[in-house]
Design a protein around this motif. Structure first.
Motif, mmCIF file in Angstrom:
data_model
loop_
_atom_site.group_PDB
_atom_site.id
_atom_site.type_symbol
_atom_site.label_atom_id
_atom_site.label_comp_id
_atom_site.label_asym_id
_atom_site.label_seq_id
_atom_site.Cartn_x
_atom_site.Cartn_y
_atom_site.Cartn_z
ATOM 1 N N VAL A 312 23.114 64.508 -28.926
ATOM 2 C CA VAL A 312 22.676 63.196 -29.714
ATOM 3 C C VAL A 312 23.600 62.855 -30.491
ATOM 4 C CG1 VAL A 312 20.238 63.445 -29.449
ATOM 5 C CG2 VAL A 312 21.340 64.732 -31.255
ATOM 6 N N ARG A 313 24.937 63.051 -30.182
ATOM 7 C CA ARG A 313 25.980 62.641 -31.043
ATOM 8 C C ARG A 313 26.608 61.408 -30.379
ATOM 9 N NH1 ARG A 313 29.393 68.184 -32.647
ATOM 10 N NH2 ARG A 313 27.474 69.116 -34.080
ATOM 11 N N HIS A 314 27.751 60.856 -30.957
ATOM 12 C CA HIS A 314 28.435 59.803 -30.166
ATOM 13 C C HIS A 314 28.178 59.842 -28.817
ATOM 14 C CE1 HIS A 314 31.690 56.931 -28.909
ATOM 15 N NE2 HIS A 314 31.551 56.403 -30.282
ATOM 16 N N PRO A 315 27.982 58.594 -27.869
ATOM 17 C CA PRO A 315 27.863 58.650 -26.576
ATOM 18 C C PRO A 315 28.928 59.402 -25.622
ATOM 19 C CG PRO A 315 27.108 56.607 -27.326
ATOM 20 C CD PRO A 315 27.903 57.432 -28.399
ATOM 21 N N LEU A 316 29.956 59.309 -26.342
ATOM 22 C CA LEU A 316 31.114 60.031 -25.646
ATOM 23 C C LEU A 316 31.147 61.645 -25.642
ATOM 24 C CD1 LEU A 316 34.376 58.083 -26.633
ATOM 25 C CD2 LEU A 316 33.354 58.259 -24.273
ATOM 26 N N VAL A 317 30.385 61.998 -26.669
ATOM 27 C CA VAL A 317 30.055 63.576 -26.368
ATOM 28 C C VAL A 317 29.467 64.080 -25.052
ATOM 29 C CG1 VAL A 317 29.112 65.374 -27.744
ATOM 30 C CG2 VAL A 317 30.260 63.617 -29.146
ATOM 31 N N ALA A 318 28.704 63.526 -24.743
ATOM 32 C CA ALA A 318 27.909 64.095 -23.483
ATOM 33 C C ALA A 318 29.028 64.050 -22.418
ATOM 34 C CB ALA A 318 26.837 63.337 -23.204
ATOM 35 N N ARG A 319 29.979 63.133 -22.305
ATOM 36 C CA ARG A 319 30.986 63.161 -21.421
ATOM 37 C C ARG A 319 32.134 63.954 -21.633
ATOM 38 N NH1 ARG A 319 32.389 56.634 -19.931
ATOM 39 N NH2 ARG A 319 30.232 55.957 -19.714
ATOM 40 N N ILE A 320 32.322 64.319 -22.710
ATOM 41 C CA ILE A 320 33.386 65.387 -23.066
ATOM 42 C C ILE A 320 32.884 66.687 -22.600
ATOM 43 C CG2 ILE A 320 34.636 66.402 -25.012
ATOM 44 C CD1 ILE A 320 34.691 64.031 -26.425
#
Length: 340
Positions: A312-320
């Protein structure tokens, strides 16, 4: 001579047309954000492209992703009478991204626990977060494990604040292994609080966010909130307290057993950690990993294992997180191949 078959071309991205004919200029500006920043957030979250001409939007991407992006635009359009904050946009995108994953849990979200904190809008954003909050309320000991950004620590602190405000707990105790695994605090300047502060900072930040700086300060002075390095927990019995052990992957099995046996009458404990980020010395067992194996079937203890979908952080975190997982899997595969 017959021509060799050519590989089939990738399907063209699906285009979805969306229009808001009744929208006024102010609402349209709120929906799109400054320099279309909100639209870029949607594009990043769902890997789509968005073209806009006035109140008409064209979305291109894979079918499932364009459907989610379309849902996001419609949801934010309904909220765009006022300016939309970055938090509203990113948390809304996270909710939409996780809705299809577990339909049964989604239906139960309406009964998600309400937490008494300074942030009235705080609630579980994904099905596992909702389950986690329920487990904390219903069990004396709860383990929350998973990657960074899944809310396991923040929601634990929110649950502690909720229990304190409802007078279900007389104090909040925060503890964490300090200085990686060794807890060698002696060389650091200052008293105990100053030595441990850097390692408990994420817990402090969550408390300040949920209760306010002044109130947290007063509660520290009264002893209603306490910092307790894990090394200093030995020999204590904690009654009527809400206890949080953070970064538990860096505990040894002996430390974990010591912590769990500190739980006293009327106490509740939450243990959080990420087993992929163990800082213990090579060859040393993690107390969190062992506890999950030993206590799995013990009644009264609950386990929530968050996944990258719960970030639930920046949407890019899940991709990282996904990229690192894929890289680790590839390295492991190459190592196995090299040993053959």
């Amino acid at each position: 001579m017959p021509r060799a078959a050519t590989p089939s071309a990738r399907p063209k991205p699906r285009a979805v047309e969306l229009s808001f004919p009744s929208i006024d200029n102010g609402q349209l500006a709120n929906l799109c954000g400054v320099l279309d920043e909100n639209l870029r957030q949607i594009e990043t979250a769902f890997d789509v492209s968005i073209a806009r001409r006035g109140e008409r939007f064209t979305l291109r991407g894979e079918k499932e992703q364009t459907a989610k992006a379309s849902e996001a635009l419609q949801m934010f359009h309904a909220r765009a009478k006022n300016a939309l904050s970055v938090d509203e946009i990113q948390l809304g995108l996270i909710e939409i991204a996780n809705r299809p994953a577990r339909p049964a849990a989604r239906q139960a979200d309406g009964d998600a626990p309400a937490l008494m904190t300074r942030k009235s809008e705080l609630h579980g954003r994904t099905p596992r977060q909702v389950e986690y909050l329920r487990q904390i309320q219903e069990h004396d000991i709860t383990f929350g494990t998973g990657p960074a950004g899944t809310g396991k620590t923040y929601l634990a602190v929110a649950s502690a604040v909720d229990a304190f405000e409802r007078e279900l707990a007389q104090r909040i105790v925060l503890t964490r292994p300090a200085v990686e695994a060794g807890e060698r605090l002696g060389f650091l300047p200052g008293d105990l609080a100053h030595k441990v502060d850097p390692y408990l900072r994420p817990l402090y930040d969550a408390l300040y966010d949920l209760m306010g700086f002044d109130k947290v300060g007063r509660l520290f002075e009264r002893g209603a909130i306490e910092i307790a390095p894990l090394a200093y927990m030995r020999g204590r019995t904690l009654n009527h307290a809400f206890i949080i052990l953070d970064e538990a992957q860096n505990t040894t099995p002996e430390q974990m057993k010591m912590f769990l046996t500190r739980i006293g009458i009327g106490a509740r404990a939450v243990v959080t950690g990420d087993v992929t980020q163990i800082d213990l010395q090579r060859g040393q067992k993690s107390g969190l990993v062992e506890a999950r194996r030993i206590l799995r079937d013990v009644r009264g203890i609950a386990f929530t294992e968050f996944q990258k979908e719960d970030v639930v952080r920046h949407p890019l975190v899940a991709r990282i997180v996904s990229a690192y997982e894929a890289h680790a899997a590839l390295e492991e595969k190459n190592e196995r191949g090299g040993h053959k």
